[in-house]
Design a protein around this motif. Structure first.
Motif, mmCIF file in Angstrom:
data_model
loop_
_atom_site.group_PDB
_atom_site.id
_atom_site.type_symbol
_atom_site.label_atom_id
_atom_site.label_comp_id
_atom_site.label_asym_id
_atom_site.label_seq_id
_atom_site.Cartn_x
_atom_site.Cartn_y
_atom_site.Cartn_z
ATOM 1 N N LEU A 194 54.697 24.844 11.554
ATOM 2 C CA LEU A 194 53.932 25.024 12.784
ATOM 3 C C LEU A 194 52.499 24.521 12.621
ATOM 4 O O LEU A 194 51.971 23.833 13.507
ATOM 5 N N MET A 195 51.877 24.820 11.503
ATOM 6 C CA MET A 195 50.499 24.365 11.281
ATOM 7 C C MET A 195 50.440 22.843 11.177
ATOM 8 O O MET A 195 49.529 22.215 11.715
ATOM 9 N N TRP A 216 52.478 20.750 12.610
ATOM 10 C CA TRP A 216 52.740 20.232 13.958
ATOM 11 C C TRP A 216 51.495 20.354 14.836
ATOM 12 O O TRP A 216 51.189 19.459 15.600
ATOM 13 N N LEU A 217 50.773 21.459 14.715
ATOM 14 C CA LEU A 217 49.571 21.648 15.514
ATOM 15 C C LEU A 217 48.437 20.710 15.086
ATOM 16 O O LEU A 217 47.592 20.358 15.896
ATOM 17 N N ARG A 218 48.420 20.291 13.839
ATOM 18 C CA ARG A 218 47.352 19.430 13.338
ATOM 19 C C ARG A 218 47.702 17.955 13.387
ATOM 20 O O ARG A 218 46.967 17.122 12.890
ATOM 21 N N ARG A 219 48.794 17.604 14.028
ATOM 22 C CA ARG A 219 49.245 16.208 14.057
ATOM 23 C C ARG A 219 48.239 15.337 14.810
ATOM 24 O O ARG A 219 47.432 15.824 15.595
ATOM 25 N N ARG A 252 47.128 13.289 17.642
ATOM 26 C CA ARG A 252 47.521 13.202 19.050
ATOM 27 C C ARG A 252 46.967 11.953 19.716
ATOM 28 O O ARG A 252 47.129 11.763 20.897
#
Length: 83
Positions: free
Chosen positions: A19-20, A22-25, A27
């Motif tokens: 999850l971390m 994925w959130l820091r990908r 963009r």
């Protein structure tokens, strides 16, 4: 197998790490359809949009074939005819 508190803890940690990440990908990547030449004929698209805007909103669909009237408020289709 994942049984007991140690296995559950490992799965939870893996889920949190995923999850971390994925959130820091990044963009900023616009995606394949938004980058470069999109191969859309803009003149043809604008002509089609003008044609749609010029349509009469109260125009009825052409009576071309059985079942061409569909959408909200359309009556139910007739049962098939017996031969």
């Amino acid at each position: 197998m994942i049984t007991g508190p140690v296995g559950t803890l490992l799965v939870a940690i893996a889920a949190i790490v995923a999850l971390m990440l994925w959130l820091r990908r990044d963009r900023r990547y616009p995606g394949p359809r938004l980058a470069g030449d999109d191969a859309i004929d803009r003149e043809e698209l604008e002509a089609a949009e003008r044609e749609v805007r010029e349509l009469d909103p109260n125009a009825r669909p052409e009576d071309g074939f059985l079942g061409d009237d569909w959408g909200p408020g359309a009556s139910r289709p007739r049962p098939p005819e017996r031969l």
